[in-house]
Design a protein around this motif. Structure first.
Motif, short mmCIF file in Angstrom:
data_model
loop_
_atom_site.label_atom_id
_atom_site.label_comp_id
_atom_site.label_asym_id
_atom_site.label_seq_id
_atom_site.Cartn_x
_atom_site.Cartn_y
_atom_site.Cartn_z
N TYR A 199 46.20 58.52 37.22
CA TYR A 199 45.44 59.39 38.11
C TYR A 199 45.23 60.75 37.45
CZ TYR A 199 46.74 55.82 41.50
OH TYR A 199 46.92 54.62 42.14
N ALA A 200 43.98 61.07 37.16
CA ALA A 200 43.68 62.38 36.58
C ALA A 200 43.76 63.48 37.64
CB ALA A 200 42.31 62.36 35.92
N PRO A 201 43.00 63.36 38.75
CA PRO A 201 43.21 64.32 39.85
C PRO A 201 44.23 63.77 40.83
CG PRO A 201 41.25 63.03 40.31
CD PRO A 201 41.83 62.52 38.99
N THR A 202 44.66 64.62 41.75
CA THR A 202 45.47 64.14 42.87
C THR A 202 44.60 63.20 43.70
OG1 THR A 202 46.73 66.18 42.92
CG2 THR A 202 46.78 64.84 44.91
N GLU A 203 45.15 62.08 44.14
CA GLU A 203 44.34 61.06 44.80
C GLU A 203 45.08 60.48 46.00
OE1 GLU A 203 42.31 56.78 43.55
OE2 GLU A 203 42.33 58.43 42.09
N GLU A 204 44.31 60.09 47.00
CA GLU A 204 44.89 59.45 48.18
C GLU A 204 44.07 58.23 48.55
OE1 GLU A 204 46.02 60.41 52.87
OE2 GLU A 204 45.58 62.04 51.48
N LYS A 205 44.70 57.08 48.62
CA LYS A 205 44.03 55.84 49.01
C LYS A 205 43.93 55.76 50.53
CE LYS A 205 43.52 53.07 45.27
NZ LYS A 205 42.35 52.22 44.98
#
Length: 258
Positions: free
Chosen positions: A10-16
């Motif tokens: 994950y390059a940026p912060t991510e939320e599924k």
């Protein structure tokens, strides 16, 4: 589907978005970074070296920090053991940790154009699955019945023995007292206790991977090997006591059923 493995970075912060799977079970192994695995009624703090189980038809979602790397394993229900009816942390052993480190290094090599044999990675994964059959559900301290505030994640991901809440107050937009209250309300423990548990859990993981204790002590910010050894030995004794108590309770339950 029988078994499918991939490594996600994950390059940026991510939320599924919340979702579930009705045809396969799922495992997450955190190579590096930090995240939150969330169901409808609880949250699990996912840190480096942890393995998380997600059963069939179990609604969940994942929040991860920037630069987090994890292995995602999808499998038919008959391929791997059924650990629990709910999402949970699963134990690992030294061989599993070493295998996953090798799988990640091969994946990095593939990205850099190295000549890698995918069959080798398949065999490593077969060893991992074989060792998985010897593991069990863990009642872990890093669970909460509430959603975990995302302001805690960069603190948790960066924890070493030298860090204090004051170091993070400015970046998180909250005072150290507010952050400590968040730890207590989320985990029923103050920051200091959570920090010590996470540091020792990381030390346990590195030790299982064959890293020398001197290197572990330096990596985790200890000023001396003796100070680290004292804390680590106490942690191992507590872990052994917890395992003994768990086995005793299981035996007592079996005897009652008989």
């Amino acid at each position: 589907m029988r078994l499918f493995h991939s490594i996600k970075r994950y390059a940026p912060t991510e939320e599924k978005a919340p979702h579930s799977h009705d045809d396969f079970v799922q495992l997450f192994y955190i190579h590096q970074g930090c995240g939150i695995a969330r169901t409808e009624d609880k949250s699990i703090l996912a840190v480096s070296g942890q393995l998380i189980w997600v059963p069939l038809n179990h609604r969940h979602h994942l929040k991860v920090l920037k630069d987090t790397s994890l292995s995602i394993i999808h499998a038919s229900p008959d391929v791997i053991p059924h650990f629990h009816n709910e999402m949970a942390i699963i134990s690992t052993n030294r061989l599993m940790v070493q295998v996953m480190a090798e799988i990640e290094s091969q994946d990095i090599g593939s990205e850099q154009g190295a000549d890698r044999n995918s069959d080798v990675q398949h065999h490593y994964l077969a060893v991992f699955i074989d060792q998985l059959k010897k593991q069990n559900y863990q009642s872990d301290a890093y669970q909460s019945n509430h959603d975990i505030d995302k302001r805690l994640l960069p603190i948790i991901e960066a924890l070493t023995i030298k860090l204090s809440l004051d170091r993070f107050s400015e970046h998180c937009g909250a005072s150290s007292r507010t952050l400590n209250r968040l730890f207590i309300s989320t985990f029923n423990q103050p920051f200091r206790e959570i920090r010590q548990q996470l540091v020792m859990a990381k030390a346990w993981q590195l030790s299982r991977a064959g890293v020398a204790h001197t290197d572990i002590a330096l990596d985790l910010g200890y000023n001396s090997l003796s100070a680290f050894s004292h804390a680590f030995n106490r942690f191992k004794q507590d872990k052994a006591s917890q395992k003994l108590a768990k086995n005793h309770n299981s035996l007592a339950l079996v005897q009652q059923q008989d």
